[in-house]
Design a protein around this motif. Sequence first.
Motif, PDB file in Angstrom:
ATOM      1  N   HIS A   1       0.807  -1.213   0.000  1.00  0.00           N
ATOM      2  CA  HIS A   1       0.000   0.000   0.000  1.00  0.00           C
ATOM      3  C   HIS A   1       0.843   1.268   0.000  1.00  0.00           C
ATOM      4  O   HIS A   1       0.330   2.357  -0.203  1.00  0.00           O
ATOM      5  N   ASN A   2       2.155   1.137   0.243  1.00  0.00           N
ATOM      6  CA  ASN A   2       3.055   2.297   0.206  1.00  0.00           C
ATOM      7  C   ASN A   2       3.383   2.596  -1.255  1.00  0.00           C
ATOM      8  O   ASN A   2       4.224   1.955  -1.876  1.00  0.00           O
ATOM      9  N   LEU A   3       2.691   3.588  -1.811  1.00  0.00           N
ATOM     10  CA  LEU A   3       2.801   3.844  -3.242  1.00  0.00           C
ATOM     11  C   LEU A   3       4.167   4.386  -3.648  1.00  0.00           C
ATOM     12  O   LEU A   3       4.579   4.209  -4.795  1.00  0.00           O
TER      13      LEU A   3
ATOM     14  N   ASP B   1       8.947   3.087  -6.790  1.00  0.00           N
ATOM     15  CA  ASP B   1      10.405   2.910  -6.839  1.00  0.00           C
ATOM     16  C   ASP B   1      10.805   1.516  -7.292  1.00  0.00           C
ATOM     17  O   ASP B   1      11.779   1.349  -8.028  1.00  0.00           O
ATOM     18  N   LEU B   2      10.053   0.489  -6.880  1.00  0.00           N
ATOM     19  CA  LEU B   2      10.500  -0.888  -7.095  1.00  0.00           C
ATOM     20  C   LEU B   2       9.899  -1.574  -8.312  1.00  0.00           C
ATOM     21  O   LEU B   2      10.544  -2.427  -8.929  1.00  0.00           O
ATOM     22  N   SER B   3       8.681  -1.242  -8.670  1.00  0.00           N
ATOM     23  CA  SER B   3       7.910  -2.092  -9.582  1.00  0.00           C
ATOM     24  C   SER B   3       8.257  -1.885 -11.046  1.00  0.00           C
ATOM     25  O   SER B   3       8.396  -0.763 -11.521  1.00  0.00           O
ATOM     26  N   ASP B   4       8.342  -3.013 -11.756  1.00  0.00           N
ATOM     27  CA  ASP B   4       8.455  -2.980 -13.221  1.00  0.00           C
ATOM     28  C   ASP B   4       7.070  -2.902 -13.854  1.00  0.00           C
ATOM     29  O   ASP B   4       6.908  -2.318 -14.928  1.00  0.00           O
ATOM     30  N   HIS B   5       6.108  -3.536 -13.193  1.00  0.00           N
ATOM     31  CA  HIS B   5       4.756  -3.587 -13.732  1.00  0.00           C
ATOM     32  C   HIS B   5       3.777  -3.533 -12.570  1.00  0.00           C
ATOM     33  O   HIS B   5       4.041  -4.097 -11.501  1.00  0.00           O
TER      34      HIS B   5
ATOM     35  N   TYR C   1       4.175   2.539 -13.355  1.00  0.00           N
ATOM     36  CA  TYR C   1       3.596   3.433 -12.356  1.00  0.00           C
ATOM     37  C   TYR C   1       3.117   4.731 -13.003  1.00  0.00           C
ATOM     38  O   TYR C   1       2.039   5.228 -12.664  1.00  0.00           O
ATOM     39  N   THR C   2       3.892   5.252 -13.930  1.00  0.00           N
ATOM     40  CA  THR C   2       3.504   6.491 -14.614  1.00  0.00           C
ATOM     41  C   THR C   2       2.180   6.305 -15.340  1.00  0.00           C
ATOM     42  O   THR C   2       1.281   7.165 -15.278  1.00  0.00           O
TER      43      THR C   2
ATOM     44  N   SER D   1      -0.793   5.666 -12.682  1.00  0.00           N
ATOM     45  CA  SER D   1      -1.068   6.806 -11.810  1.00  0.00           C
ATOM     46  C   SER D   1      -1.794   7.928 -12.547  1.00  0.00           C
ATOM     47  O   SER D   1      -2.401   8.787 -11.916  1.00  0.00           O
ATOM     48  N   ARG D   2      -1.733   7.918 -13.880  1.00  0.00           N
ATOM     49  CA  ARG D   2      -2.407   8.940 -14.675  1.00  0.00           C
ATOM     50  C   ARG D   2      -3.740   8.455 -15.225  1.00  0.00           C
ATOM     51  O   ARG D   2      -4.455   9.217 -15.892  1.00  0.00           O
ATOM     52  N   ASP D   3      -4.078   7.208 -14.985  1.00  0.00           N
ATOM     53  CA  ASP D   3      -5.313   6.639 -15.519  1.00  0.00           C
ATOM     54  C   ASP D   3      -6.510   7.233 -14.767  1.00  0.00           C
ATOM     55  O   ASP D   3      -6.587   7.141 -13.542  1.00  0.00           O
TER      56      ASP D   3
END
Length: 254
Positions: free
Chosen positions: A209-211, A216-220, A235-236, A239-241
Amino acid sequence: MSTDPAAPILQMRAVRKSFAGFIAVRNLDLDVQRGTIHALIGPNGAGKTTVFNLATKFHQPTAGQIFFKGIDITATSPSAVARLGMVRSFQISAVFASLSALENVRIALQRFRGDSFAFWRNEKVLNVLNDQARDLLDQVGLDDVRDRTAGELPYGRRRALELATTLALDPELLLLDEPMAGMGHEDVERIAKLIRRVAAHRTVLMVEHNLSVVADLSDHITVLARGEILAQGSYTQVSRDPAVIEAYVGTDHD
């Protein structure tokens, strides 16, 4: 079994899970690619932990199929899935508080002896596992406290110890259920670096839940809402959806 390195290591196809008429997961199609850190996020009640429980077979799906390394594991037991190489951690730290850090990891390593967890075995028999246990503790930054009991360790270091015991099972796919839960800023940074390190040679699927950690970590990233996939991507992208933004407005991040 799939030998194609480009094939997803975990696949869920039209997976559905209901509890007494309540649909927790509906028509889920999920691919987790090998060698990635894949995050599941979403508001409270989105179905994230249910997806974990379905993947690791703590829950049986109401409908649909689940594949791990190309093998249909839909009707497979949790222990058999773990032997195939899919291992999970839990939100609550699960270590033996009265045993030392070294002893905790050594117990997990007994899986490779081909017998049961032999708490009663002669100390000399188990000492052959000490080098492996120390190496795992070193990987998670705990070699300096290997002789301290787990109950003495600060919370963040106990979570690191839990990760060491999980790594002792040599997973190809590591599932982390809210690895940062209850941690202060310093511990979050330490565990985030640790996850990145251990992901270098395996696949990680995590609920978090820590966005800022997710970014920072996620590829997908897969965003769930009401048991369905709302959005997927970097994430980009997510987060814009607009649908993701709407799902989070007025809710607690979960």
